[in-house]
Design an enzyme around this catalytic site. Structure first.
Site, PDB file in Angstrom:
ATOM      1  N   LYS A  19      31.745  35.761  38.060  1.00  0.00           N
ATOM      2  CA  LYS A  19      32.609  34.685  39.190  1.00  0.00           C
ATOM      3  C   LYS A  19      31.497  33.577  39.147  1.00  0.00           C
ATOM      4  O   LYS A  19      31.503  32.577  38.264  1.00  0.00           O
ATOM      5  CB  LYS A  19      32.990  35.172  40.277  1.00  0.00           C
ATOM      6  CG  LYS A  19      34.229  36.237  40.207  1.00  0.00           C
ATOM      7  CD  LYS A  19      35.091  36.289  41.379  1.00  0.00           C
ATOM      8  CE  LYS A  19      35.945  37.407  41.325  1.00  0.00           C
ATOM      9  NZ  LYS A  19      37.217  36.816  40.656  1.00  0.00           N
ATOM     10  N   ASP A  60      28.979  46.278  42.894  1.00  0.00           N
ATOM     11  CA  ASP A  60      29.597  45.373  42.179  1.00  0.00           C
ATOM     12  C   ASP A  60      29.493  44.167  43.134  1.00  0.00           C
ATOM     13  O   ASP A  60      30.334  44.015  44.089  1.00  0.00           O
ATOM     14  CB  ASP A  60      31.277  45.886  42.034  1.00  0.00           C
ATOM     15  CG  ASP A  60      32.336  44.681  41.639  1.00  0.00           C
ATOM     16  OD1 ASP A  60      31.764  43.686  41.526  1.00  0.00           O
ATOM     17  OD2 ASP A  60      33.423  45.149  41.204  1.00  0.00           O
ATOM     18  N   PHE A  89      38.371  46.758  44.506  1.00  0.00           N
ATOM     19  CA  PHE A  89      38.877  45.922  43.216  1.00  0.00           C
ATOM     20  C   PHE A  89      37.810  45.581  42.205  1.00  0.00           C
ATOM     21  O   PHE A  89      36.940  44.820  42.843  1.00  0.00           O
ATOM     22  CB  PHE A  89      39.658  44.595  43.643  1.00  0.00           C
ATOM     23  CG  PHE A  89      40.517  43.787  42.589  1.00  0.00           C
ATOM     24  CD1 PHE A  89      41.872  43.666  42.440  1.00  0.00           C
ATOM     25  CD2 PHE A  89      39.813  43.166  41.431  1.00  0.00           C
ATOM     26  CE1 PHE A  89      42.519  42.890  41.403  1.00  0.00           C
ATOM     27  CE2 PHE A  89      40.474  42.414  40.603  1.00  0.00           C
ATOM     28  CZ  PHE A  89      41.845  42.593  40.704  1.00  0.00           C
TER      29      PHE A  89
HETATM   30  C1  LIG Z   1      34.620  42.817  43.157  1.00  0.00           C
HETATM   31  C2  LIG Z   1      35.329  42.314  41.856  1.00  0.00           C
HETATM   32  N1  LIG Z   1      34.849  42.999  40.865  1.00  0.00           N
HETATM   33  C3  LIG Z   1      35.441  42.614  39.514  1.00  0.00           C
HETATM   34  C4  LIG Z   1      36.459  41.876  39.448  1.00  0.00           C
HETATM   35  C5  LIG Z   1      36.935  41.444  37.996  1.00  0.00           C
HETATM   36  O1  LIG Z   1      36.453  40.248  37.460  1.00  0.00           O
HETATM   37  P1  LIG Z   1      36.998  39.463  36.221  1.00  0.00           P
HETATM   38  O2  LIG Z   1      38.452  39.244  36.700  1.00  0.00           O
HETATM   39  O3  LIG Z   1      36.131  38.349  35.986  1.00  0.00           O
HETATM   40  O4  LIG Z   1      37.161  40.400  35.109  1.00  0.00           O
HETATM   41  C6  LIG Z   1      36.889  41.023  40.402  1.00  0.00           C
HETATM   42  C7  LIG Z   1      37.794  40.154  40.370  1.00  0.00           C
HETATM   43  O5  LIG Z   1      38.530  39.661  41.219  1.00  0.00           O
HETATM   44  C8  LIG Z   1      36.587  41.555  41.930  1.00  0.00           C
HETATM   45  O6  LIG Z   1      36.868  40.750  42.686  1.00  0.00           O
END
Ligand SMILES: Cc1ncc(COP(=O)(O)O)c(C=O)c1O
Length: 463
Positions: A270, A241, A155
């Site tokens: 986050k 990520d 994700f």
């Molecule tokens: C591992 C990861 N990367 C990227 C994202 C996307 O982040 P955002 O919701 O701030 O766009 C998330 C969102 O839950 C995530 O868990």
């Protein structure tokens, strides 16, 4: 009258809990209102501090979801709130778009020191998805290639580029065509990665160092180091990520520190926000920066309006202060290990318990289908109605009967997340342990759990 005097008649709006429910239902997202209603989770939160969520009707709910790892420093940490108030009271420039945001420099320097010394440039933005979009663009420019490798179950966000790297089809349906030349490999499978890198021209391999929504899947030993070596061998960038795993969550500032790897780019988001003002950061090497921005003409070739805004930068700096001063990363490491031990001890006796896994305070209780006939039949019935139904029953029970807010993983409905703020206390962890043990007891011994679930299924079918 001087033009910069604010009108005394300007009214501060009412706190959100006094706004009528119907506005959200009518003008934002009625289906979300219906879903929360069905789950009995549409409560009004009045005040949130640390791990506690205080409701209008006097309940104190413990947050074991942390807004999907936003609240590492807890809700409304007074130090961070104070830093924001001071920033606002200073009436400085917030996003002029034509000045140097010095606080961005300070924040970037601190992030380099806390992550990897070779990641000496940072692009700031406002969300994890936006960070992933930047990574895709930067990797293409740097390598002159298009291909991106991502992991099954991954994700990385819901914007079109990030969605192209989604490891579960549910989120993609109807939104195509997405980016071409994206290749999915199983997380942990080095042979599959090697094959992808040999067969295609890959610009970057983008991985979560511990997969979150896939079901809290830690990397196999030495996996990330081997990925890094393979990327180097094939001329691809290695990108982590750390949107969910970063800022102390897994027991070190970023999981890259724990794994001893040196990625070419790291995405943070986050929890850098302190749970208060959106902010994300893409850390990269000098060489990548130069390939993208390396001339006067290209100095703002990739940016966004809210990038480097003063409130986001201030909140990022204050969040780092709290993470460091309160030693939240080592705290997450030791408390997380103890929590996993306790969960294993308390839950092993249950047929539907498989294992607890995770790093630091990003943990998952992995459930498995029951084998006994008594439980197998109702379980399969609910699975047929909706694969996520059983998990939601657990979440609902924890919330309604034990005042615990939690959720199943987004791409794996058999894994319950256990991810409280890193400021969680021993007593709050004890309360969680009692709650989850009691819910598992009910699942395994009481017919009322399954009849409640059937009722909910029927109501869901009517909604
Ligand atoms: C591992 C990861 N990367 C990227 C994202 C996307 O982040 P955002 O919701 O701030 O766009 C998330 C969102 O839950 C995530 O868990």
């Amino acid at each position: 009258m001087p033009s910069d005097v604010f009108s005394p008649e300007t009214q501060v709006p009412a706190p959100s809990s006094t706004v009528p429910d119907t506005s959200y239902r009518n003008f934002v997202n009625p289906e979300w209102v219906r879903l929360l209603g069905l789950l009995g989770m549409d409560v009004h939160y009045r005040r949130c501090t640390g791990t506690e969520l205080h409701t209008d009707d006097g309940r104190v709910i413990l947050d074991f979801l942390s807004g999907y790892c936003v609240y590492n420093t807890g809700h409304n940490h007074p130090y961070i709130v104070d830093a924001l108030i001071r920033e606002l009271q200073a009436s400085g420039p917030t996003m002029l778009q034509s000045h140097i945001a010095y606080t961005a420099g300070t924040l970037a320097e601190r992030l380099t020191a806390l992550t990897c010394p070779h990641l000496t440039k940072t692009f700031f933005c406002s969300s994890g998805s936006e960070g992933i979009e930047a990574v895709i663009k930067f990797a293409r420019v740097f390598t002159g290639r298009n291909g991106i490798v991502y992991a099954k179950g991954a994700f990385h966000g819901l914007t079109c580029g990030a969605l192209s790297l989604m490891g579960d089809d549910f989120w993609k349906e109807g939104f195509g065509p997405l980016l071409p030349e994206t290749y999915e490999i199983p997380f942990g499978d080095l042979a599959a990665l090697d094959a992808a890198l040999r067969q295609h021209k890959i610009a970057a391999v983008i991985l979560e160092p511990l997969q979150g929504e896939a079901g809290i899947v830690p990397p196999p030993p030495d996996y990330l180091a081997s990925v890094q070596a393979l990327c180097k061998k094939h001329g691809a960038l290695f990108v982590l990520d750390e949107v969910q795993t970063g800022i102390g969550r897994t027991g070190t500032f970023v999981t890259a520190n724990r794994e001893g790897v040196n990625p070419d780019m790291i995405v943070l988001a986050k929890a850098l926000s302190g749970g208060l003002v959106p902010v994300a950061a893409v850390l990269m090497t000098d060489a990548i920066y130069k390939s993208v921005y390396g001339s006067l003409k290209k100095s703002i070739i990739h940016t966004s309006t809210f990038s480097e805004n003063a409130l986001s930068m201030r909140v990022g700096l204050a969040t780092l202060d709290v993470i460091e001063q309160e030693k939240l990363a080592p705290r997450a490491d030791s408390m997380g290990a103890e929590l996993r031990d306790q969960l294993t001890q308390r839950l092993s006796r249950f047929e539907m318990f498989s294992q607890v896994r995770g790093l630091g305070m990003l943990n998952g209780i992995v459930l498995q289908p029951p084998t006994s006939l008594r439980l197998r039949i109702p379980f399969q019935t609910f699975r047929t109605i909706h694969p996520g139904m059983f998990g939601q029953m657990l979440v609902m029970r924890l919330f309604q009967h034990h005042d615990i807010l939690s959720q199943m993983c987004g791409n794996n409905f058999m894994v319950l997340k256990v991810a409280p703020p890193l400021v969680v206390t021993d007593a709050q962890l004890e309360q969680y342990l009692d709650a989850i043990e009691s819910v598992m007891e009910v699942v395994h011994s009481s017919t009322s759990f399954w009849s409640d679930a059937l009722n909910m299924a029927q109501r869901a079918a009517r909604v």
